[in-house]
Write a protein that holds these residues in place. Sequence first.
Motif, mmCIF file in Angstrom:
data_model
loop_
_atom_site.group_PDB
_atom_site.id
_atom_site.type_symbol
_atom_site.label_atom_id
_atom_site.label_comp_id
_atom_site.label_asym_id
_atom_site.label_seq_id
_atom_site.Cartn_x
_atom_site.Cartn_y
_atom_site.Cartn_z
ATOM 1 N N THR A 17 0.850 -1.101 0.073
ATOM 2 C CA THR A 17 -0.134 0.125 0.082
ATOM 3 C C THR A 17 0.819 1.329 0.105
ATOM 4 O OG1 THR A 17 -1.669 -1.191 1.260
ATOM 5 C CG2 THR A 17 -1.922 1.062 1.154
ATOM 6 N N ALA A 18 2.009 1.311 0.929
ATOM 7 C CA ALA A 18 2.841 2.247 0.870
ATOM 8 C C ALA A 18 3.654 2.502 -0.446
ATOM 9 C CB ALA A 18 3.795 2.143 2.142
ATOM 10 N N ALA A 19 3.931 1.599 -1.104
ATOM 11 C CA ALA A 19 4.371 1.554 -2.371
ATOM 12 C C ALA A 19 3.537 2.316 -3.295
ATOM 13 C CB ALA A 19 5.087 0.273 -3.131
ATOM 14 N N TYR A 20 2.349 1.994 -3.536
ATOM 15 C CA TYR A 20 1.336 2.438 -4.453
ATOM 16 C C TYR A 20 1.090 4.094 -4.330
ATOM 17 C CZ TYR A 20 -0.429 -2.082 -5.304
ATOM 18 O OH TYR A 20 -0.638 -3.393 -5.685
ATOM 19 N N ALA A 21 1.073 4.434 -2.807
ATOM 20 C CA ALA A 21 1.013 5.732 -2.334
ATOM 21 C C ALA A 21 2.402 6.557 -3.035
ATOM 22 C CB ALA A 21 1.057 6.084 -0.907
ATOM 23 N N THR A 26 -3.204 6.031 -9.146
ATOM 24 C CA THR A 26 -4.653 6.474 -8.956
ATOM 25 C C THR A 26 -5.197 5.068 -8.374
ATOM 26 O OG1 THR A 26 -4.739 7.947 -10.757
ATOM 27 C CG2 THR A 26 -6.626 6.912 -9.682
ATOM 28 N N VAL A 27 -6.051 5.167 -7.260
ATOM 29 C CA VAL A 27 -6.703 4.001 -6.671
ATOM 30 C C VAL A 27 -8.254 4.345 -6.834
ATOM 31 C CG1 VAL A 27 -7.399 2.676 -4.591
ATOM 32 C CG2 VAL A 27 -4.753 3.528 -4.870
ATOM 33 N N LYS A 28 -8.752 3.422 -7.371
ATOM 34 C CA LYS A 28 -10.623 3.827 -7.537
ATOM 35 C C LYS A 28 -11.223 2.214 -7.239
ATOM 36 C CE LYS A 28 -13.816 3.574 -11.167
ATOM 37 N NZ LYS A 28 -14.030 3.237 -12.517
ATOM 38 N N ALA A 40 -14.175 -4.742 -6.482
ATOM 39 C CA ALA A 40 -12.833 -4.347 -7.439
ATOM 40 C C ALA A 40 -12.178 -3.394 -6.931
ATOM 41 C CB ALA A 40 -13.124 -4.267 -8.885
ATOM 42 N N VAL A 41 -10.786 -3.288 -7.109
ATOM 43 C CA VAL A 41 -10.090 -1.944 -6.660
ATOM 44 C C VAL A 41 -8.930 -1.819 -7.817
ATOM 45 C CG1 VAL A 41 -8.345 -1.041 -5.323
ATOM 46 C CG2 VAL A 41 -10.186 -2.253 -4.331
ATOM 47 N N TRP A 42 -8.994 -0.690 -8.678
ATOM 48 C CA TRP A 42 -8.256 -0.371 -9.566
ATOM 49 C C TRP A 42 -7.034 0.684 -8.851
ATOM 50 C CZ3 TRP A 42 -7.559 -1.343 -14.574
ATOM 51 C CH2 TRP A 42 -8.705 -1.727 -15.279
ATOM 52 N N VAL A 43 -5.753 0.046 -9.287
ATOM 53 C CA VAL A 43 -4.578 0.675 -8.738
ATOM 54 C C VAL A 43 -3.677 0.822 -10.140
ATOM 55 C CG1 VAL A 43 -2.488 0.803 -7.200
ATOM 56 C CG2 VAL A 43 -4.333 -0.319 -6.409
ATOM 57 N N GLU A 167 -4.447 1.701 -23.384
ATOM 58 C CA GLU A 167 -5.830 1.682 -23.349
ATOM 59 C C GLU A 167 -6.170 2.524 -21.987
ATOM 60 O OE1 GLU A 167 -7.886 -2.174 -23.178
ATOM 61 O OE2 GLU A 167 -6.240 -2.789 -24.796
ATOM 62 N N SER A 168 -7.509 3.260 -21.935
ATOM 63 C CA SER A 168 -7.634 4.141 -20.845
ATOM 64 C C SER A 168 -8.482 3.334 -20.068
ATOM 65 C CB SER A 168 -8.444 5.390 -21.498
ATOM 66 O OG SER A 168 -9.385 4.947 -22.053
ATOM 67 N N ALA A 169 -8.849 3.957 -18.939
ATOM 68 C CA ALA A 169 -9.578 3.359 -17.607
ATOM 69 C C ALA A 169 -11.147 3.686 -17.877
ATOM 70 C CB ALA A 169 -9.308 3.905 -16.368
#
Length: 170
Positions: A17-21, A26-28, A40-43, A167-169
């Motif tokens: 989690t810290a690495a993503y930050a 972007t987290v959705k 679902a969680v997008w990172v 490809e876009s989200a």
Amino acid sequence: MHKRFIVAAMLIGAGTTAAYAQTGATVKRVGPEESMFSSAVWVGDTVYLSGTMAPVDYQGDKAKGTLAGYKGDTKAQAIGAIKSIEATLKEQGLGLGDIVQMQAFLAGDPAKGGMMDIDGWNEAYRQFFGTAEQPNRPVRATVQVAHLVLPTGLIEIMVIAARPHGESAK
């Protein structure tokens, strides 16, 4: 021994989690607001799907204290779960070929003496992965668990999928 494993897993998860930050990814989160957890969680370009089981074969009755459940075997439940995963991925603009990692949790099958039905699981899996229509195969782990959230459930599957670059989200 188990406590050390749990603490190590928690530390690894916290580090991830810290690495993503730190990367600014972007987290959705996806799913109903009233749900206890996200479906679902997008990172960034990676989506993590919650554990998925097949749609139930019959509904429970709260008044009678009965739970929803399944009549099918591991193969039938696995096919249902994979189709549910496919539908969720489609809603996110992805498909089964975008899955990069899969974890399957199998409960012991009473018809197999309490052992997981790895053959039934593999038969279902082979219908969707490594085929002429969908040649991609994710990395995969399969473990036997004591039981799943529904007593008649025999398989729950978690996946991680990644959007091809460019490809876009949704």
